[in-house]
Design a protein around this motif. Structure first.
Motif, mmCIF file in Angstrom:
data_model
loop_
_atom_site.group_PDB
_atom_site.id
_atom_site.type_symbol
_atom_site.label_atom_id
_atom_site.label_comp_id
_atom_site.label_asym_id
_atom_site.label_seq_id
_atom_site.Cartn_x
_atom_site.Cartn_y
_atom_site.Cartn_z
ATOM 1 N N ALA A 117 22.612 45.561 51.611
ATOM 2 C CA ALA A 117 23.216 44.262 51.907
ATOM 3 C C ALA A 117 23.642 43.574 50.614
ATOM 4 O O ALA A 117 22.932 43.633 49.602
ATOM 5 N N SER A 118 24.794 42.919 50.654
ATOM 6 C CA SER A 118 25.287 42.206 49.478
ATOM 7 C C SER A 118 25.055 40.705 49.588
ATOM 8 O O SER A 118 25.320 39.963 48.640
ATOM 9 N N SER A 119 24.560 40.257 50.740
ATOM 10 C CA SER A 119 24.312 38.831 50.950
ATOM 11 C C SER A 119 23.324 38.661 52.098
ATOM 12 O O SER A 119 23.044 39.609 52.843
ATOM 13 N N LEU A 120 22.815 37.465 52.260
ATOM 14 C CA LEU A 120 21.932 37.183 53.388
ATOM 15 C C LEU A 120 22.666 37.385 54.711
ATOM 16 O O LEU A 120 22.103 37.940 55.656
ATOM 17 N N LEU A 129 18.898 28.363 40.605
ATOM 18 C CA LEU A 129 18.456 28.946 39.348
ATOM 19 C C LEU A 129 19.611 29.627 38.615
ATOM 20 O O LEU A 129 20.571 30.103 39.235
ATOM 21 N N HIS A 130 19.514 29.678 37.291
ATOM 22 C CA HIS A 130 20.551 30.265 36.453
ATOM 23 C C HIS A 130 20.090 31.634 35.952
ATOM 24 O O HIS A 130 19.056 31.752 35.284
ATOM 25 N N ASN A 131 20.870 32.649 36.250
ATOM 26 C CA ASN A 131 20.528 34.027 35.906
ATOM 27 C C ASN A 131 21.010 34.345 34.489
ATOM 28 O O ASN A 131 22.214 34.280 34.220
ATOM 29 N N ILE A 132 20.099 34.710 33.592
ATOM 30 C CA ILE A 132 20.511 34.993 32.213
ATOM 31 C C ILE A 132 21.377 36.238 32.132
ATOM 32 O O ILE A 132 22.134 36.413 31.172
ATOM 33 N N ALA A 133 21.309 37.120 33.129
ATOM 34 C CA ALA A 133 22.104 38.346 33.106
ATOM 35 C C ALA A 133 23.588 38.055 33.281
ATOM 36 O O ALA A 133 24.433 38.840 32.849
ATOM 37 N N ASP A 134 23.918 36.936 33.912
ATOM 38 C CA ASP A 134 25.328 36.608 34.134
ATOM 39 C C ASP A 134 26.057 36.347 32.820
ATOM 40 O O ASP A 134 27.231 36.708 32.668
ATOM 41 N N GLY A 185 19.941 32.139 43.830
ATOM 42 C CA GLY A 185 20.973 31.118 43.807
ATOM 43 C C GLY A 185 20.747 30.014 44.817
ATOM 44 O O GLY A 185 21.199 28.880 44.614
ATOM 45 N N LEU A 186 20.038 30.320 45.905
ATOM 46 C CA LEU A 186 19.736 29.295 46.903
ATOM 47 C C LEU A 186 18.943 28.147 46.294
ATOM 48 O O LEU A 186 19.008 27.009 46.767
ATOM 49 N N PHE A 187 18.190 28.444 45.235
ATOM 50 C CA PHE A 187 17.332 27.440 44.601
ATOM 51 C C PHE A 187 17.981 26.834 43.358
ATOM 52 O O PHE A 187 17.345 26.064 42.626
ATOM 53 N N TYR A 237 16.518 46.822 32.869
ATOM 54 C CA TYR A 237 17.438 46.756 33.997
ATOM 55 C C TYR A 237 17.154 45.514 34.837
ATOM 56 O O TYR A 237 15.992 45.138 35.060
ATOM 57 N N THR A 238 18.225 44.877 35.278
ATOM 58 C CA THR A 238 18.097 43.616 35.994
ATOM 59 C C THR A 238 19.204 43.492 37.034
ATOM 60 O O THR A 238 19.879 44.488 37.342
ATOM 61 N N VAL A 239 19.390 42.303 37.568
ATOM 62 C CA VAL A 239 20.428 42.055 38.577
ATOM 63 C C VAL A 239 21.260 40.854 38.152
ATOM 64 O O VAL A 239 20.785 39.982 37.424
ATOM 65 N N THR A 240 22.500 40.807 38.613
ATOM 66 C CA THR A 240 23.325 39.626 38.388
ATOM 67 C C THR A 240 23.277 38.759 39.643
ATOM 68 O O THR A 240 22.719 39.147 40.674
ATOM 69 N N SER A 241 23.912 37.618 39.578
ATOM 70 C CA SER A 241 23.939 36.706 40.721
ATOM 71 C C SER A 241 24.788 37.242 41.870
ATOM 72 O O SER A 241 24.730 36.710 42.980
ATOM 73 N N LYS A 242 25.567 38.291 41.632
ATOM 74 C CA LYS A 242 26.414 38.859 42.677
ATOM 75 C C LYS A 242 25.642 39.746 43.644
ATOM 76 O O LYS A 242 26.148 40.085 44.716
#
Length: 298
Positions: free
Chosen positions: A133-136, A207-212, A203-205, A190-195
């Motif tokens: 899944a790419s989104s909720l 928060l800012h992802n440093i990986a972006d 992102g619902l909360f 290894y991490t994840v981006t906001s996408k």
């Protein structure tokens, strides 16, 4: 470890047999046709009673909507719920003959490795390809689709409604704070981006992802320790506690990491690897873990 392989691994005991649920006068109507997102229509002639799931997330979905008694085999990574009939089937290297030997009337996969979809289709076995899944909304859609495919549409709709309500409630009760975070998939960065699906939950909360901003290839980039240290996140979420035995002490012991805001403030959060990587019903638990960390953080 390559990022795509790692992402797939994080998305993913002998075989038990379950009795078929009794038929009722108001039972589901078949045949049905379902169309996975981005895929082709799949026709299912009768309510499946011998389902094989090669997707840990779909396995959780099936049991959550009441289709558990229809599941006769799952892949070896489908470890939740504990009653799921785990087998030696490898979702990363699916073997059509081994799957067919389970005599399934429906197979669910998350990837078309080894041309498993074509192989099963040639044997006239319905197969649903439900990619990560790419989104909720995508996760909700998969639950609904599985409900229709298995004869549990009303239960699936109820589950989706409950999940939406619980997540909405958790987010509404969590104060908005300007906080940055690092979501660790593995100790080598290894991490994840906001996408990604996981990134969108954060992102619902707000928060800012440093990986972006740190840069990297794809949605599952590898960040060097230097980049993480330079970004100095307020929160560090560890999604490698089970697989790799990472914890707050291990993070603090890494060269240069002891001075990070997250470490100094005690905001290194240990997550259950599977809850943090699957897009099934337990995403509500993941959201609650994020909410608790945000509430605690300054």
């Amino acid at each position: 470890m390559p990022a795509l392989v790692l992402a797939a691994a994080l998305a993913l005991a002998g075989c038990a047999t379950h009795s078929e649920p009794p038929a009722t006068a108001s039972g589901p109507s078949f045949p049905v046709t379902v169309t996975p997102s981005g895929g082709k229509p799949v026709s299912i002639a009768a309510q499946p009673q011998h389902i094989v799931s090669l997707s840990p997330a779909s396995t959780e979905d099936l049991f959550a909507i009441g289709a558990g008694p229809q599941v006769t085999a799952v892949d070896k990574l489908s470890d939740y719920p504990s009653s799921a009939p785990r087998s030696d089937i490898d979702a990363f290297k699916p073997n059509v003959e081994a799957i067919a030997a389970k005599k399934p009337d429906l197979v669910i996969v998350y990837d078309d490795t080894n041309n498993v979809v074509a192989g099963l289709t040639q044997l006239k076995i319905p197969v649903l390809l439900l990619k990560a899944a790419s989104s909720l909304d995508d996760a909700y859609g998969q639950i609904s689709l599985l409900g229709k495919a298995t004869g549990h549409q009303s239960e699936a709709d109820r589950l989706v409604g409950d999940m939406k309500a619980q997540i909405t409630d958790v987010v509404a009760k969590t104060p908005r704070k300007s906080l940055s975070y690092f979501h660790e998939l593995s100790a080598d960065g290894y991490t994840v981006t906001s996408k990604t699906f996981v990134g969108q939950v954060y992102g619902l909360f707000g928060l800012h992802n440093i990986a972006d901003a740190a840069g990297g290839a794809g949605d599952y980039p590898q960040l060097s320790a230097e980049k993480v240290i330079a970004a100095n996140p307020n929160l560090i979420f560890l999604a490698d506690t089970v697989c790799c035995q990472q914890n707050a002490s291990a993070v603090a012991a890494r060269p240069g990491w002891g001075s990070l805001h997250a470490v100094q403030a005690g905001n290194v959060v240990a997550l259950d690897d599977s809850i943090a990587s699957r897009w099934g019903p337990r995403v509500v638990d993941f959201a609650r873990a994020v909410a608790a960390a945000v509430q605690k953080a300054g």
